[in-house]
Write a protein that holds these residues in place. Sequence first.
Motif, PDB file in Angstrom:
ATOM      1  N   GLU A   1      43.271  33.883  26.871  1.00  0.00           N
ATOM      2  CA  GLU A   1      44.307  33.255  27.704  1.00  0.00           C
ATOM      3  C   GLU A   1      44.321  33.846  29.122  1.00  0.00           C
ATOM      4  OE1 GLU A   1      48.679  33.593  26.656  1.00  0.00           O
ATOM      5  OE2 GLU A   1      47.837  32.502  24.922  1.00  0.00           O
ATOM      6  N   GLU A   2      44.323  35.171  29.170  1.00  0.00           N
ATOM      7  CA  GLU A   2      44.449  35.851  30.467  1.00  0.00           C
ATOM      8  C   GLU A   2      43.208  35.617  31.324  1.00  0.00           C
ATOM      9  OE1 GLU A   2      46.990  37.524  31.799  1.00  0.00           O
ATOM     10  OE2 GLU A   2      48.313  37.218  30.072  1.00  0.00           O
ATOM     11  N   ILE A   3      42.054  35.695  30.693  1.00  0.00           N
ATOM     12  CA  ILE A   3      40.824  35.500  31.482  1.00  0.00           C
ATOM     13  C   ILE A   3      40.749  34.057  31.979  1.00  0.00           C
ATOM     14  CG2 ILE A   3      38.285  35.459  31.409  1.00  0.00           C
ATOM     15  CD1 ILE A   3      38.345  38.043  29.888  1.00  0.00           C
ATOM     16  N   SER A   4      41.119  33.121  31.119  1.00  0.00           N
ATOM     17  CA  SER A   4      41.059  31.709  31.575  1.00  0.00           C
ATOM     18  C   SER A   4      41.983  31.470  32.758  1.00  0.00           C
ATOM     19  CB  SER A   4      41.425  30.707  30.498  1.00  0.00           C
ATOM     20  OG  SER A   4      41.301  31.217  29.254  1.00  0.00           O
ATOM     21  N   ALA A   5      43.081  32.235  32.787  1.00  0.00           N
ATOM     22  CA  ALA A   5      44.039  32.035  33.878  1.00  0.00           C
ATOM     23  C   ALA A   5      43.460  32.469  35.220  1.00  0.00           C
ATOM     24  CB  ALA A   5      45.335  32.795  33.578  1.00  0.00           C
ATOM     25  N   VAL A   6      42.671  33.532  35.217  1.00  0.00           N
ATOM     26  CA  VAL A   6      42.170  34.041  36.504  1.00  0.00           C
ATOM     27  C   VAL A   6      40.729  33.608  36.803  1.00  0.00           C
ATOM     28  CG1 VAL A   6      43.690  36.055  36.469  1.00  0.00           C
ATOM     29  CG2 VAL A   6      41.398  36.247  35.490  1.00  0.00           C
ATOM     30  N   TYR A   7      40.033  33.143  35.791  1.00  0.00           N
ATOM     31  CA  TYR A   7      38.603  32.858  35.920  1.00  0.00           C
ATOM     32  C   TYR A   7      38.263  31.863  37.023  1.00  0.00           C
ATOM     33  CZ  TYR A   7      33.818  31.876  34.464  1.00  0.00           C
ATOM     34  OH  TYR A   7      32.460  31.719  34.452  1.00  0.00           O
ATOM     35  N   PRO A   8      38.936  30.723  37.088  1.00  0.00           N
ATOM     36  CA  PRO A   8      38.512  29.733  38.100  1.00  0.00           C
ATOM     37  C   PRO A   8      38.555  30.293  39.526  1.00  0.00           C
ATOM     38  CG  PRO A   8      40.109  28.779  36.576  1.00  0.00           C
ATOM     39  CD  PRO A   8      40.067  30.231  36.284  1.00  0.00           C
ATOM     40  N   GLU A   9      39.619  31.010  39.859  1.00  0.00           N
ATOM     41  CA  GLU A   9      39.687  31.517  41.226  1.00  0.00           C
ATOM     42  C   GLU A   9      38.656  32.618  41.470  1.00  0.00           C
ATOM     43  OE1 GLU A   9      43.594  32.394  42.738  1.00  0.00           O
ATOM     44  OE2 GLU A   9      42.742  33.218  44.589  1.00  0.00           O
ATOM     45  N   LEU A  10      38.452  33.449  40.467  1.00  0.00           N
ATOM     46  CA  LEU A  10      37.411  34.486  40.613  1.00  0.00           C
ATOM     47  C   LEU A  10      36.058  33.821  40.888  1.00  0.00           C
ATOM     48  CD1 LEU A  10      38.385  37.029  37.786  1.00  0.00           C
ATOM     49  CD2 LEU A  10      38.468  37.423  40.262  1.00  0.00           C
ATOM     50  N   GLN A  11      35.810  32.737  40.204  1.00  0.00           N
ATOM     51  CA  GLN A  11      34.531  32.035  40.404  1.00  0.00           C
ATOM     52  C   GLN A  11      34.414  31.486  41.825  1.00  0.00           C
ATOM     53  OE1 GLN A  11      33.158  33.525  37.647  1.00  0.00           O
ATOM     54  NE2 GLN A  11      31.745  31.838  38.039  1.00  0.00           N
ATOM     55  N   ARG A  12      35.542  31.057  42.368  1.00  0.00           N
ATOM     56  CA  ARG A  12      35.512  30.532  43.741  1.00  0.00           C
ATOM     57  C   ARG A  12      35.273  31.650  44.761  1.00  0.00           C
ATOM     58  NH1 ARG A  12      39.550  27.063  41.804  1.00  0.00           N
ATOM     59  NH2 ARG A  12      41.268  28.405  42.489  1.00  0.00           N
ATOM     60  N   ILE A  13      35.778  32.846  44.421  1.00  0.00           N
ATOM     61  CA  ILE A  13      35.655  33.977  45.353  1.00  0.00           C
ATOM     62  C   ILE A  13      34.241  34.559  45.350  1.00  0.00           C
ATOM     63  CG2 ILE A  13      36.381  36.414  45.625  1.00  0.00           C
ATOM     64  CD1 ILE A  13      39.230  35.484  44.852  1.00  0.00           C
ATOM     65  N   LYS A  14      33.622  34.590  44.182  1.00  0.00           N
ATOM     66  CA  LYS A  14      32.369  35.327  43.999  1.00  0.00           C
ATOM     67  C   LYS A  14      31.236  34.970  44.967  1.00  0.00           C
ATOM     68  CE  LYS A  14      30.995  36.223  39.666  1.00  0.00           C
ATOM     69  NZ  LYS A  14      30.930  36.139  38.186  1.00  0.00           N
ATOM     70  N   PRO A  15      30.971  33.718  45.217  1.00  0.00           N
ATOM     71  CA  PRO A  15      29.805  33.413  46.070  1.00  0.00           C
ATOM     72  C   PRO A  15      29.856  34.085  47.441  1.00  0.00           C
ATOM     73  CG  PRO A  15      30.657  31.416  45.068  1.00  0.00           C
ATOM     74  CD  PRO A  15      31.622  32.493  44.726  1.00  0.00           C
ATOM     75  N   ASP A  16      31.052  34.226  47.993  1.00  0.00           N
ATOM     76  CA  ASP A  16      31.176  34.853  49.314  1.00  0.00           C
ATOM     77  C   ASP A  16      30.857  36.349  49.282  1.00  0.00           C
ATOM     78  OD1 ASP A  16      31.946  32.500  50.450  1.00  0.00           O
ATOM     79  OD2 ASP A  16      34.105  32.930  50.356  1.00  0.00           O
ATOM     80  N   LEU A  17      30.960  36.941  48.102  1.00  0.00           N
ATOM     81  CA  LEU A  17      30.784  38.392  48.011  1.00  0.00           C
ATOM     82  C   LEU A  17      29.399  38.782  47.495  1.00  0.00           C
ATOM     83  CD1 LEU A  17      34.301  39.361  46.565  1.00  0.00           C
ATOM     84  CD2 LEU A  17      33.535  39.428  48.949  1.00  0.00           C
ATOM     85  N   GLU A  18      28.669  37.809  47.035  1.00  0.00           N
ATOM     86  CA  GLU A  18      27.347  38.034  46.451  1.00  0.00           C
ATOM     87  C   GLU A  18      26.462  38.881  47.379  1.00  0.00           C
ATOM     88  OE1 GLU A  18      26.689  36.393  43.380  1.00  0.00           O
ATOM     89  OE2 GLU A  18      24.946  37.744  43.341  1.00  0.00           O
ATOM     90  N   GLY A  19      25.998  40.007  46.862  1.00  0.00           N
ATOM     91  CA  GLY A  19      25.052  40.834  47.614  1.00  0.00           C
ATOM     92  C   GLY A  19      25.672  41.756  48.646  1.00  0.00           C
ATOM     93  N   LYS A  20      26.989  41.701  48.792  1.00  0.00           N
ATOM     94  CA  LYS A  20      27.640  42.620  49.733  1.00  0.00           C
ATOM     95  C   LYS A  20      27.633  44.031  49.122  1.00  0.00           C
ATOM     96  CE  LYS A  20      29.233  39.504  52.744  1.00  0.00           C
ATOM     97  NZ  LYS A  20      28.782  39.435  54.137  1.00  0.00           N
TER      98      LYS A  20
END
Lengths: 450, 467
Positions: free
Chosen positions: A299-318
């Motif tokens: 439940e908790e992971i599903s709640a935060v997962y979509p936004e985390l996925q949206r954030i990740k590409p910008d941080l890739e390789g930093k």
Amino acid sequence: MTSIPILREREGQIYQKGREPFKMSCGKHSLAGSVSQRACVFCGSRVVLYPIADALHLIHGPIGCAAYTWDIRGALSSGPTLHRYSFSTDLREKDVIFGGEKKLYSALCQLIDAHQPKAAFVYSTCIVGIIGDDVEAVCKKVAKEKGIPVLPVHSEGFKGTKKDGYQAACDALFKLVGEGPTEAVSPCSINILGEFNIGGEAWMIRDYYKRMGVEVVSVMTGDGRVDDVRRSHGAALNVVQCSGAMTFLAEMMKERFGTPYIRVSYFGLEDQSKALYDVAAHFSDHPEIMAKTREIVREEISAVYPELQRIKPDLEGKRAAIYVGGAFKAFSLIKALRYLGMDVVLAGSQTGNEADYEMLRDMCDDGTVILDDANPLELSKYIIEKKADLFIGGVKERPIAFKMGIGFCDHNHERKIPLAGYEGMLNFAREVHATVTSPVWKFAPKAVIS
Amino acid sequence: MFSEEKTEEYTATKNACKLCTPLGASLVFKGIQGAVPLLHGSQGCSTYIRRYLISHFKEPIDIACSNFAEDTAIFGGGANLRIALENILLQYAPEMVGIATTCLSETIGDDVPMFIREFKEMHRGEEMPPLVHISTPSYQGTHMQGFHGAVRATVEALATDQGADDRKANDQKANEKTRVNLFPGMLSPEDLRHLREILTDFGLGFTLLPDYSETLDGPLWTEYQRIPAGGTTVDAIGRTGSAAGSLEFGRVLAAEKNTAGKFLEKEFGVKCHSLGLPIGIGETDRFFKTLEFITGMPTPPRYAEARGRLTDALVDGHKYVSRVKAAVFGEEDLVVGIVSFLSEIGVIPVLCASGGRSGHMVGKIAEIIPDYENKGIRILEDADFVDIEAAAEEVKPDLFIGNSKGYTSARRLNAPLIRIGFPVHDRINGGRLLHVGYAGAQRLFDRIANTVIGKRQDDSSWGYTYM
């Protein structure tokens, strides 16, 4: 460029993975003149005991120690807020000459009368150790007269490192443990140790355990209450976060009351989930707990997962640099940053031990710089050399990052937002994203690395 | 009434409105070019002070420490001081090391001057920056004693009368720039920049001590600056003994016997002009008059213009601030400066409080507002924030003027807090607050008037958009 010299005596505390042999020299007293980022024994005690909100915290010494620790932490209380005051005996010259016991006695009595605390902690600072005030005797006398526990905390600043302060705090807390009634405590119950309710983190974590069907007897010391500590020996398990701070208490409780303990971390999805599963596994004779835990994690992971996925590409390789108090936090941060697609190029701590650094070595990629008890010159040198985009540390590290034109995330006790738990991971990701992707860095002059 | 001395029946200090002496000394050393502050004592002191200063200035602040351990506390800190100095010389290549003691090293009786002599002896023949020592036991006074003490100790250690004869000869030469010393006290970097501008506009050469206007409020770096650029040079401090005069700010400081300015007057015959912090019109006028006196030239037109705009603004806004009640708190001299300004604009400083305990603040406020008792003004010396809040509950100020540490009290009493001075921990502009000169008075007045107007607007039922 990066012409900063490393002090010869510090060479054994700096290591780049891949350059064997690895033998971190750690647990040492800080080198004089090195501008260590560390604090002192008093700081260690104050950190641990600070969040106990219905206790009186009186700092016995000249004003500095109290002034610098007045309400600087983000530890929240759901009720009383006595912890947010900064009480000091504010010793003056004549007290240093003639002793401060009378003043301590008088201050304690008046404060206890005025605030009716459940207990009082009296912190000895450097100078009290030198002038030899019998703090124990004063505490005993006041305890008897006022009918509450008055606990001396032997936290003279020079008597070791911050870790020794943790121990002193645990010694003081341990005097409360075992004093309260435990009849009503559930067999599926835990204490949470080493969690200080920064920005309300303890509330979130308590809530997870509650939903699992596990009773939380006490949190030590987030949103702490003296009576909870007194009955904490009734819990079936101690769940200890942070390697340094409260393992001492867990050990003492294990020895005296037979309470087993496990070590966990609440930072990052992976470690947070493990912290719940490990507790559920401990209560394996109640299989419904594990079932509920799975549900909660999902439940908790599903709640935060979509936004985390949206954030990740910008941080890739930093690239990220981590310098924190305890090494245990660094482990979690490395995992959390990897989850966000980032690389860790520097990892260090103020108080790690050999096992901690071996663990760090195993976790880090080749070339990662591992540092013990570093200073601004070393930290800035490696930030530049390793081209970090982000620094994670506390208030003292923030200007180092900002001056060098890179992002920063405060992961210390001063922060005001929760970074633990699932929601905390989302806060963390948002903060890292906000700082790393800010357009302001285009105005920062960049170092030319030869 | 109303200097409320603590009675024998001792109670604790609760939420102090002061800090310890080594903090003040460290701040002074941060304002000297190439200097590294070194605290002789426990690691915690330097880390806490760094942390506290960083939160205000938002700049890296390296303060070294001699890192006492238990055996050091027993056997003395000589060896630790030596190691610390060696490491600092190696890592920072400083132009000066400012050594301030902590309560620990003071109490065990470390003879720091002797340690320094021994260190110099060991390194005889090597180039050695000045090692300036100040004794700052934190059980004596507050951070302001540490601050002024460090200014005085630095001048005492470095000032010479070399050039005094040249000065006398030069006095004859019309083309020689007059050089003065300015000891501004604990002001903001923005204040220090403004003071430099004023002195420059008067065509003066000057030694501003300390000057952390660049070291604690600088640009981004491409590589870590071991010691940030800027600050008063050691050479310039050396020349303070041959200046045409000294200006020293602080009415409370002026009551002290032993200050940097008075030392120079006594030792080298450099006349000391003691002035209040130039906050508000009257005190700024006095500052400019003194500059006119020293230079023999009139105030540059831009300042007369700024003064003109300021007085115009005071008239435009006077009704909004008239008889508004303010609680003012912070360092004694800052409180006195703000009180002086408030009494010019019609705001009543109903509560004036400081954690300082020089014993001079009441008298200095009485010089400004002789009938302060009749006006119901309460003055608290050696006060903490619990005292301040209790007094505020009685006098019910409309606003608070002081540092960030008064926020919780202001919040509980539902009055706005106008942040000035040090520390400003909950806003980002601590280093850029301007308090002094006509420009400083202008900004303070605008903030006070607009805060009052804003509060009335917010509290009104119809949220008006036109005054």
